[in-house]
Design a protein around this motif. Sequence first.
Motif, PDB file in Angstrom:
ATOM      1  N   ALA A 194       0.824  -1.210   0.000  1.00 14.70           N
ATOM      2  CA  ALA A 194       0.000   0.000   0.000  1.00 14.70           C
ATOM      3  C   ALA A 194       0.859   1.261   0.000  1.00 14.70           C
ATOM      4  N   LEU A 195       1.971   1.210   0.738  1.00 13.11           N
ATOM      5  CA  LEU A 195       2.863   2.369   0.791  1.00 13.11           C
ATOM      6  C   LEU A 195       3.519   2.597  -0.566  1.00 13.11           C
ATOM      7  N   ASP A 196       3.942   1.517  -1.203  1.00 16.79           N
ATOM      8  CA  ASP A 196       4.574   1.629  -2.514  1.00 16.79           C
ATOM      9  C   ASP A 196       3.587   2.175  -3.536  1.00 16.79           C
ATOM     10  N   ALA A 197       2.336   1.743  -3.465  1.00 15.68           N
ATOM     11  CA  ALA A 197       1.318   2.235  -4.397  1.00 15.68           C
ATOM     12  C   ALA A 197       1.032   3.712  -4.164  1.00 15.68           C
ATOM     13  N   ALA A 198       1.007   4.112  -2.905  1.00 22.69           N
ATOM     14  CA  ALA A 198       0.707   5.511  -2.578  1.00 22.69           C
ATOM     15  C   ALA A 198       1.757   6.455  -3.137  1.00 22.69           C
ATOM     16  N   PHE A 199       3.022   6.019  -3.172  1.00 24.40           N
ATOM     17  CA  PHE A 199       4.103   6.900  -3.608  1.00 24.40           C
ATOM     18  C   PHE A 199       4.695   6.474  -4.955  1.00 24.40           C
ATOM     19  N   ALA A 200       3.885   5.786  -5.771  1.00 22.73           N
ATOM     20  CA  ALA A 200       4.352   5.369  -7.093  1.00 22.73           C
ATOM     21  C   ALA A 200       4.691   6.576  -7.967  1.00 22.73           C
ATOM     22  N   PHE A 201       3.886   7.633  -7.883  1.00 19.11           N
ATOM     23  CA  PHE A 201       4.160   8.824  -8.683  1.00 19.11           C
ATOM     24  C   PHE A 201       5.480   9.462  -8.266  1.00 19.11           C
TER      25      PHE A 201
END
Length: 231
Positions: A194-201
């Motif tokens: 979830a953390l990786d997805a949140a900061f993918a941009f």
Amino acid sequence: LAARQDPPAAPRQKLAVVLDLEGGEQAAGNPLAAQLRNGGWTVLTPDLRATGKVAQPNDRIGRAPDHNTAEWSLWLGRPLLGQWVVDVRRLLDAVQERDGRLPGEILVVGSGPAGLPAICSAALDSRITCVATSGMLASYVTEQPYQGQRLGILVPGILRDAGDVAHLAALIAPRRLVIGGGVSGGGGPLDAAALDAAFAFTRQAYALQDAADRFRLVVDADPARLAEQTR
């Protein structure tokens, strides 16, 4: 604006500004601040306006510990998030005026909700060379009521006009950025996926600037590990 400095001598090469919206005393007692001091950093811990010793009495309403001051700031058209950024930048001005120079390395650390002021300060001030956050809100978008956050981090129209937390963080590229853990709007810690997805941009923005190695995303907010990642 009052700030504590440890050690008291003028900083040489490494200055860390540690932010906590509960106040400078709590920031000074943060284990990460201790790790930084042990690593040779001079640590400044300010009381940002409406926090710590300059907090407004009886400010809390419901889940918002800063309800009244945040509401007043919105009435004035100067949201607290922006005012806290001004405080951080003015603190650096004061160090420069006092010492005649700024250190070569300037780290701003944001604990919990103070992660947003830390990121926004660096986005607007190129003197800041590194940012680290610990347990910061990962996204303004939430299906749950905010828990453990500050009303002062909200700015009308920020999602429409500037973007979400990951977009604000991307403005720091290519300077070093360390995100230590993250929480949802409801206050729950995010797992690695979830953390990786949140900061993918954010990760993509760093890669586009050939600075992928300057962006660090770690699930836990262990003080020793975060201090190590800022090097």
